[in-house]
Design a protein around this motif. Structure first.
Motif, mmCIF file in Angstrom:
data_model
loop_
_atom_site.group_PDB
_atom_site.id
_atom_site.type_symbol
_atom_site.label_atom_id
_atom_site.label_comp_id
_atom_site.label_asym_id
_atom_site.label_seq_id
_atom_site.Cartn_x
_atom_site.Cartn_y
_atom_site.Cartn_z
ATOM 1 N N TRP A 177 0.839 -1.186 0.000
ATOM 2 C CA TRP A 177 0.000 0.000 0.000
ATOM 3 C C TRP A 177 0.881 1.245 0.000
ATOM 4 O O TRP A 177 2.002 1.245 0.501
ATOM 5 N N SER A 178 0.338 2.297 -0.569
ATOM 6 C CA SER A 178 1.052 3.569 -0.619
ATOM 7 C C SER A 178 0.042 4.675 -0.876
ATOM 8 O O SER A 178 -0.722 4.608 -1.831
ATOM 9 N N LEU A 179 0.018 5.660 0.006
ATOM 10 C CA LEU A 179 -0.918 6.779 -0.091
ATOM 11 C C LEU A 179 -0.168 8.025 -0.538
ATOM 12 O O LEU A 179 0.764 8.483 0.139
ATOM 13 N N ARG A 180 -0.559 8.571 -1.658
ATOM 14 C CA ARG A 180 0.008 9.823 -2.148
ATOM 15 C C ARG A 180 -0.885 10.954 -1.652
ATOM 16 O O ARG A 180 -2.042 11.081 -2.076
ATOM 17 N N ILE A 181 -0.378 11.778 -0.719
ATOM 18 C CA ILE A 181 -1.200 12.787 -0.049
ATOM 19 C C ILE A 181 -1.017 14.146 -0.725
ATOM 20 O O ILE A 181 0.055 14.761 -0.647
ATOM 21 N N THR A 209 7.424 2.010 -2.603
ATOM 22 C CA THR A 209 6.170 1.417 -3.081
ATOM 23 C C THR A 209 5.385 2.446 -3.884
ATOM 24 O O THR A 209 5.166 3.563 -3.435
ATOM 25 N N GLU A 210 4.967 2.064 -5.081
ATOM 26 C CA GLU A 210 4.224 2.979 -5.935
ATOM 27 C C GLU A 210 2.853 3.280 -5.343
ATOM 28 O O GLU A 210 2.213 2.395 -4.755
ATOM 29 N N PRO A 211 2.367 4.525 -5.473
ATOM 30 C CA PRO A 211 1.072 4.891 -4.889
ATOM 31 C C PRO A 211 -0.066 3.992 -5.356
ATOM 32 O O PRO A 211 -0.221 3.723 -6.543
ATOM 33 N N THR A 212 -0.848 3.513 -4.393
ATOM 34 C CA THR A 212 -2.054 2.740 -4.687
ATOM 35 C C THR A 212 -3.314 3.579 -4.456
ATOM 36 O O THR A 212 -4.392 3.216 -4.926
ATOM 37 N N SER A 226 -8.134 5.924 -7.012
ATOM 38 C CA SER A 226 -7.116 4.986 -7.467
ATOM 39 C C SER A 226 -6.173 5.697 -8.426
ATOM 40 O O SER A 226 -6.472 6.809 -8.888
ATOM 41 N N PRO A 227 -5.034 5.098 -8.767
ATOM 42 C CA PRO A 227 -4.139 5.734 -9.746
ATOM 43 C C PRO A 227 -4.823 6.003 -11.082
ATOM 44 O O PRO A 227 -4.443 6.925 -11.800
ATOM 45 N N GLU A 228 -5.876 5.216 -11.403
ATOM 46 C CA GLU A 228 -6.611 5.413 -12.652
ATOM 47 C C GLU A 228 -7.697 6.473 -12.526
ATOM 48 O O GLU A 228 -8.344 6.824 -13.519
#
Length: 314
Positions: free
Chosen positions: A27-31, A81-84, A95-97
């Protein structure tokens, strides 16, 4: 009131965003929410926080961190870890999409994540309104700071976690006050550490002349101070005070006094029972017109415009 108390009187959460995060790897949160101030506390498991300015820290159970706007950062299980999940203003999660994750990741009362049985449990408390945290406090902090669990002991993390999972009358008010208490407890411990000693305001309060001048200004902002009266109180010449204060703080004492008064005014104007007239009296301006003129000159807007913007943002 000393400078430290002046800084910490600011946090007054009102309907703050409060959430328990249950997350299983990966998991990874991009804030990118731009919340004025956010508290992250680890109940169990761990995480890695990487700020865009280069600061980074790994947290374990009992560790806490604070982030402040402006600036974006990533909270993840491990570094790299890439943002999820992307978190945008208003705590909108996608989501990233670009797909909304609001319903998909709901796990219960103020509980969110990807697995109810996850090993990682973190608490997230965000002040969403600029009125809830004073500019003085935000400006005094780095974009990312942290305190490790071995450096402090507090029951507030577990108390906040327990209260977040409850759904009872008045729960929002309880969470707001617990968040305020946790934030202040973290800051008190952090200010004891070496990093805080590099901040200009911290160095200034240790100077016998400048520190005494700051105490006078903080204690009695409404007093009709002049450079002459300040220098007489601290026992130095006007020239000596002006030079020493400017070298240590970075601006002349009377300019600092103006900024302090207007910072206090900006906070007070957000209180529902305060008028421009009562605020002017409390911060040392002889009339509402005098306060309005100074406020507009320095901040580029009238006190009423400031109040309307803050309330609109809240």
């Amino acid at each position: 009131m000393d400078a430290f108390s002046g800084l910490l009187e600011g946090p007054r959460a009102r309907g703050a965003f409060a959430l328990r995060g249950l997350l299983a790897s990966p998991w990874s949160l991009r804030i990118e929410a731009d919340s004025p101030l956010t508290v992250i506390a680890m109940v169990r498991g761990g995480c890695h926080i990487a700020h865009d300015n280069g600061a980074a820290v790994s947290l374990e159970a009992g560790d806490v961190a604070i982030t402040r706007a402006p600036g974006h950062y990533t909270v993840s299980d491990f570094s790299g870890t890439e943002p999820t999940v992307y978190v945008y203003p208003g705590q909108e999660c996608r989501s990233p999409e670009g797909r909304s994750l609001h319903e998909e990741m709901k796990l219960g009362v103020r509980t969110w994540g990807n697995d109810l049985g996850a090993d990682t449990l973190m608490l997230i408390g965000s002040y969403e309104s600029m009125a809830d945290v004073s500019e003085r406090l935000r400006d005094a902090l780095p974009p990312l700071l942290w305190v490790k669990g071995e450096a402090w002991e507090s029951p507030l993390i577990q108390m906040l976690s327990d209260e977040m999972a409850r759904d009872a009358p008045g729960q929002a008010a309880v969470l707001d006050r617990l968040l305020d208490m946790l934030l202040i407890a973290i800051l008190r411990k952090w200010f004891e550490r070496g990093e805080a000693r590099e901040l200009p305001w911290y160095q200034a309060k240790g100077d016998p002349v400048v520190g005494q001048t700051l105490k006078l200004i903080h204690k009695e902002p409404a007093r009709p101070w002049t450079l002459a009266s300040l220098s007489a109180e601290v026992g130095v010449s006007r020239a000596a005070l002006a030079r020493r204060f400017s070298e240590t703080v970075g601006e002349p004492p009377m300019a600092f006094l103006t900024q302090w008064r207007l910072a206090l005014a900006a906070d007070l104007l957000c209180e529902p029972d305060q008028t421009v007239g009562t605020v002017a009296e409390r911060v040392g301006y002889g009339s509402p017109f005098a306060l309005s003129s100074a406020f507009k000159r320095v901040r580029g807007m009238s006190p009423q415009e400031h109040r309307e913007r803050v309330l609109a943002g809240a």
